[in-house]
Each structure stands twice: as C-alpha cells, then as structure tokens.
Design a protein around this motif. Structure first.
Motif, short mmCIF file in Angstrom:
data_model
loop_
_atom_site.label_atom_id
_atom_site.label_comp_id
_atom_site.label_asym_id
_atom_site.label_seq_id
_atom_site.Cartn_x
_atom_site.Cartn_y
_atom_site.Cartn_z
N SER A 288 -16.48 -4.86 45.92
CA SER A 288 -17.58 -5.05 44.97
C SER A 288 -18.85 -5.33 45.76
O SER A 288 -18.83 -6.16 46.68
CB SER A 288 -17.29 -6.23 44.03
N VAL A 289 -19.91 -4.63 45.44
CA VAL A 289 -21.15 -4.78 46.19
C VAL A 289 -22.34 -4.95 45.24
O VAL A 289 -22.36 -4.39 44.15
CB VAL A 289 -21.41 -3.57 47.11
N SER A 290 -23.30 -5.74 45.66
CA SER A 290 -24.61 -5.83 45.01
C SER A 290 -25.64 -5.42 46.03
O SER A 290 -25.61 -5.89 47.17
CB SER A 290 -24.87 -7.24 44.51
N GLY B 122 -22.06 -2.29 42.30
CA GLY B 122 -21.21 -1.13 42.53
C GLY B 122 -19.81 -1.53 42.95
O GLY B 122 -19.56 -2.67 43.36
N TYR B 123 -18.89 -0.57 42.82
CA TYR B 123 -17.48 -0.83 43.14
C TYR B 123 -16.88 0.38 43.86
O TYR B 123 -17.33 1.52 43.70
CB TYR B 123 -16.66 -1.07 41.86
N ARG B 124 -15.86 0.12 44.66
CA ARG B 124 -14.98 1.16 45.18
C ARG B 124 -13.58 0.55 45.26
O ARG B 124 -13.38 -0.49 45.89
CB ARG B 124 -15.43 1.64 46.57
N VAL B 125 -12.63 1.18 44.58
CA VAL B 125 -11.26 0.68 44.50
C VAL B 125 -10.31 1.71 45.07
O VAL B 125 -10.37 2.89 44.71
CB VAL B 125 -10.88 0.37 43.03
N GLY C 185 -17.88 3.34 41.34
CA GLY C 185 -18.83 3.34 40.24
C GLY C 185 -20.01 2.43 40.53
O GLY C 185 -19.90 1.46 41.28
N VAL C 186 -21.14 2.78 39.93
CA VAL C 186 -22.34 1.94 39.96
C VAL C 186 -22.78 1.71 38.53
O VAL C 186 -22.79 2.64 37.71
CB VAL C 186 -23.47 2.60 40.77
#
Length: 441
Positions: free
Chosen positions: A65-67, A82-85, A133-134
């Motif tokens: 998880s990123v901001s 945003g995310y990347r899983v 996703g963002v």
C-alpha cells in the motif's frame, strides 16, 4: 488432477489470524474479497488438500500500500493512495492489471488478484495472480496529470515489478498509453529498455498484435462454444451486452460476425435496445464520438438495470463487479451468462442462476483472453520475435477452447457448476505447484 476423494479437512477452516484481515468475512454482494473467499471455499471443499496448502492459497502472498504526491497542473499537490497485491507465486511471476478508479479498495484488489491466479492456472499460463489499483477518477485528470500520477505510482511499486517477478497490464481506467508510461519509467530506472515489464502496451514499443481485442475475442469464442454445447444455432440467438468498453464493444462486433443478433447494449449511463438488431459498427462509432450510448438514434433508451433482465438468449456482463445480485437475479431471463467482467455475479445470485438452469461462462474462463495474449506478448518481448495477428488469434482460440473443454469435463466429473469446476481445476493446479516446490527452508 487428483481424483475426487472426499477431503478430511478442507472446508473446515480453523480460526486463522493475519493482521489486517477480517477472516470471518461473509458475502454481502458488495465486498469482492468476501465473495472470492466464498467461491474458493466452495471449490476447495471438493479437493483432498492439506489445511496448510489451503490457507496458503486463501490469502495473498504479499501486499503493498502506497501514498504518494502528484503535482497538479495548477501547481497544487494532491496525495493519492495505491495498491499492488501478489496473490500467488507458486507457478511463476505474478501477472495482473492496474485499475484506476475512485472506487478502488484493498479488498477489491485482493479479490482480483486471487481471481487472476485461478485464471492463469486455468489457462495453464506460467503465472501467479496480481492486481494493482489507484484511488482516482482518471477522467478528472488532464493527460499530463495522468502521466505524472502513473510515473510516480510505477516508481512506488517498482520494488515489486519486473519481467521475471511482476508484470502489470491494463485494466479499468488504464490503457496502452498508461502501460507505455510505466514501461518507460521502469526502463529509465534500469538504464535500458525493458519492454517485457508490462503487457498491453502499444505495438510500437513491443506490444502484441491482437492484444486490444483479446479479451472480447475470448468472450465471443466461449459464447460460440457454449452454443455448440447446447446445440443452438447462432443465427437464432439474441444477445444483450452490458458494458460497452473495450471488452463489450469487441465482443459485440465478433458475436454479430458469428451470426448472432445484438438487441441491446449499454455503457455506464444507460444504453439502447432494438429488437430488430443493432449495428455494432454504428454503435462503436457513436460510442467513440459521444463517450456513451445514451441517445443512440437507432433504438430506444434502456437502463443498465433493465438490460440485465431482458428476455434474451445471451447476456454479456462486461461492465464491472456485483451487477447480478440477490436483488435482481430472479428477473434475469438469459439462458447463457457470459462474464466479460471480473466478479459480475455474487455468490447468492450464482445459486439462483444455477437452480434456474442458466449456463454461466465464469469470469476466470470467459475473460481469460486478455491475460492469454498478454502472456504471448511477454514471450514475444523476451525473445524479441513477434508473430502475425493471425497466429496470435489462432493460439488464443486454441487455448480458450482447451480450457473450455476442461471445465466442462470437470463439471461433469464432479457434478458441480461451471464456476466451481473452473476453480477446482485452477486451485488443484496451484496446490500441486505448492506441494511439488516444497516448503522453504
């Protein structure tokens, strides 16, 4: 695949605790991850797997998880999430799209990553599932703002990305241009071009011919095969298409070319119906010019809700998730449901459709054409040798038909629905990979 013995443990999940997870999620028609877990538990109950292997597939391998800040055209700074899983790496590097939407949630990304694992395994691709996703409405950004957001997001998730580790692709709200920006950003950090780091990019920089049409083509191929299975003549079939984006528009054109009559189509704000039939070329031209189908002059207005309950032979659900639910499923009249979108049918609606005798082409099969040609694009990039579009389409069709036949055989063998059959096949293949690889250290 193992024989269908009755398992001793699967389906009896002991309490399991992972920080950040609500492991007692129940399907509510809205939470995609809860729905994905219900589907998983239902399918895995037919397999004789160790509890630890089941749990290894039940939760994502890793999550990021990123901001991050983005400078707007007016020089303001906005912060985006945003995310990347990565769901699984048992069968190879992870593969999955990147979604730009104001409605993106971590649970949504978790579910989509899990479904991508089953999709890749079902198609026998050497990938595990991923998704990104963002939280953003891409239509609210200028082109330059969208590029800056994309490049910053790509930089944030680059610790996971790579042609041998994690390969993104387009999804809702993203495009070949977005993939080009991601590829360029990653390449700039490496100091040389790395086209295989993403798929679904423009052909000018290593994209594959046939990739743009691949998902819609896969939808059309599986619909035609379903008609053959049911001994139905395409010339007598009526089709309604919910969701007229890339997938829905291509599927509309191809099923029309196969002889079927498209009587209704809709985009986000509604659509059009004409019982005498609609012209796909006219629909596509109008959609491209108007950015929607409302007001299309060759028919009458129809809402998305009304389209789902039309009296038609085939319903193509190519819009978004949670469209056929407990609220409207009893009004669905289509004999064949082709899931061009991911997760358009909730578990509760699944039960009703199956009880009513509808034939569902599940999403992990129906819309697998996109990831299949993404795989072909990745292979072409790695070997720097590209095939003509005829070869791409031939390979795609062959793989789709093989997967379709495997699902039908599994459904008959286990006495289960097509969705359960597709997931049983995929889950078993991933479980086999986990067991064969062993547990490190």
């Amino acid at each position: 695949m193992n024989s269908p013995e009755k398992p001793a443990e699967s389906g009896k999940h002991a309490p399991f605790s992972i920080s950040g997870y609500l492991t007692n999620r129940q399907p509510n028609g809205d939470n995609l991850y809860a729905n994905a877990l219900v589907q998983f538990d239902k399918a895995v109950a037919h397999l004789n797997l160790k509890q630890g292997v089941i749990e290894a597939m039940r939760f994502p391998k890793r999550e990021l998880s990123v901001s991050f800040p983005v400078e707007m055209d007016n020089r303001d700074i906005k912060i985006f999430r945003g995310y990347r899983v990565h769901h699984s790496i048992a069968k190879g590097p992870t593969k999955g799209g990147i979604r730009y939407s104001a409605d993106v949630t971590l649970d949504e990304v978790r579910a989509l990553a899990m479904w991508m694992t089953w999709k890749c395994a079902l198609m026998n691709l050497p990938y595990g599932g991923a998704k990104g996703g963002v939280v953003v409405d891409p239509k609210s950004l200028s082109s330059r703002e969208l590029e800056r957001l994309t490049r910053r997001y790509a930089t944030e998730i680059s610790i996971l990305m790579g042609p041998e580790s994690d390969i993104p692709a387009p999804d809702m709200g993203t495009s070949p241009q977005v993939m080009a920006w991601i590829m360029d950003t990653y390449s700039m950090h490496r100091g040389f071009s790395v086209p295989a780091v993403v798929t679904g990019k423009p052909v000018e920089i290593g994209g594959s011919l046939g990739r743009t049409e691949a998902t819609g083509r896969g939808v059309a191929v599986t619909i035609l095969e379903s008609l053959k299975l049911k001994n139905l003549n395409p010339g007598s079939i009526t089709v309604a298409v919910q969701g007229f984006g890339n997938v829905g528009s291509i599927a509309t054109k191809l099923v029309h070319d196969m002889g079927m009559k498209v009587i209704a189509a809709s985009s986000s704000k509604g659509g059009v119906i004409n019982r005498s039939g609609l012209s796909p070329s006219h629909l596509i031209k109008y959609y491209d010019e108007s950015k929607g189908l409302t007001g299309f002059p060759e028919g009458d207005f129809i809402s998305n809700e009304e389209l789902l309950t039309l009296d038609c032979d085939v319903l193509v659900a190519a819009a978004t998730e949670n469209q056929i639910t407990a609220r409207n499923v009893n009004k669905v009249k289509a004999r064949i449901i082709a899931e061009g979108a991911n997760g358009p049918t909730t578990p509760e609606a699944d039960e009703v459709l199956n009880a009513n005798g509808a034939f569902i082409i599940p999403d992990v099969l129906c819309n697998a054409g996109g990831v299949t040609v993404s795989y072909l694009e990745w292979v072409q990039d790695l070997q720097s040798f590209f095939w003509p579009v005829e070869e791409i389409n031939r390979k795609l069709t062959t793989l789709m038909l093989k997967a379709f036949q495997s699902v039908m055989e599994c459904a008959e063998s286990y006495g289960v629905s097509t969705r359960e059959a597709a997931q049983i096949l995929a889950i078993q293949r991933v479980a086999d990979a986990i067991v064969i690889r062993g547990i490190y250290p």
